[in-house]
Design a protein around this motif. Sequence first.
Motif, short mmCIF file in Angstrom:
data_model
loop_
_atom_site.label_atom_id
_atom_site.label_comp_id
_atom_site.label_asym_id
_atom_site.label_seq_id
_atom_site.Cartn_x
_atom_site.Cartn_y
_atom_site.Cartn_z
N VAL A 1 4.46 2.83 8.61
CA VAL A 1 4.64 3.61 7.90
C VAL A 1 3.38 3.89 7.25
O VAL A 1 2.55 3.33 6.60
CB VAL A 1 5.57 4.27 7.20
N TYR A 2 2.69 5.09 8.15
CA TYR A 2 1.00 4.90 7.56
C TYR A 2 0.81 5.45 6.00
O TYR A 2 1.61 6.88 5.73
CB TYR A 2 0.18 5.39 9.22
N ARG A 3 0.10 4.95 5.73
CA ARG A 3 -0.56 6.18 4.06
C ARG A 3 -1.74 5.12 4.21
O ARG A 3 -2.65 4.53 3.99
CB ARG A 3 0.39 5.22 3.45
N SER A 4 -2.41 5.92 3.16
CA SER A 4 -3.63 6.07 2.64
C SER A 4 -4.46 6.19 1.56
O SER A 4 -3.21 7.30 0.55
CB SER A 4 -4.83 6.12 3.31
N LYS A 5 -5.62 6.19 0.72
CA LYS A 5 -5.15 6.85 -0.71
C LYS A 5 -6.27 8.67 -0.48
O LYS A 5 -5.30 9.04 -1.18
CB LYS A 5 -6.54 6.05 -1.51
N GLU A 6 -6.66 8.37 0.69
CA GLU A 6 -6.86 9.70 1.53
C GLU A 6 -5.94 10.42 1.87
O GLU A 6 -6.32 11.79 1.94
CB GLU A 6 -7.91 9.52 2.64
N HIS A 7 -4.47 10.00 2.38
CA HIS A 7 -3.80 10.80 3.18
C HIS A 7 -2.27 9.85 2.41
O HIS A 7 -1.92 8.81 3.57
CB HIS A 7 -3.56 10.33 4.53
#
Length: 70
Positions: free
Chosen positions: A47-53
């Motif tokens: 599951v994609y997650r980043s600080k920007e998204h």
Amino acid sequence: HSSTFRAPGPMGCGVYACPPEQVAQEMKAVLLDPEFRGWFSAVVFAVYRSKEHPSPNYDIFRSILDGTLV
């Protein structure tokens, strides 16, 4: 079942707008079903997650599946 490791994504929770809570609960139910117990040494949901998204799907999948033993 020749592979003991799986990395599925949050199937249907993106463009198809399936409710992530329901998808995560169904995935957990399948993994814990006696028919599939012991098939996998590890299951990691991609599951994609980043600080920007930031991703609400990540938090939902983690809260439902974290600590589940397969």
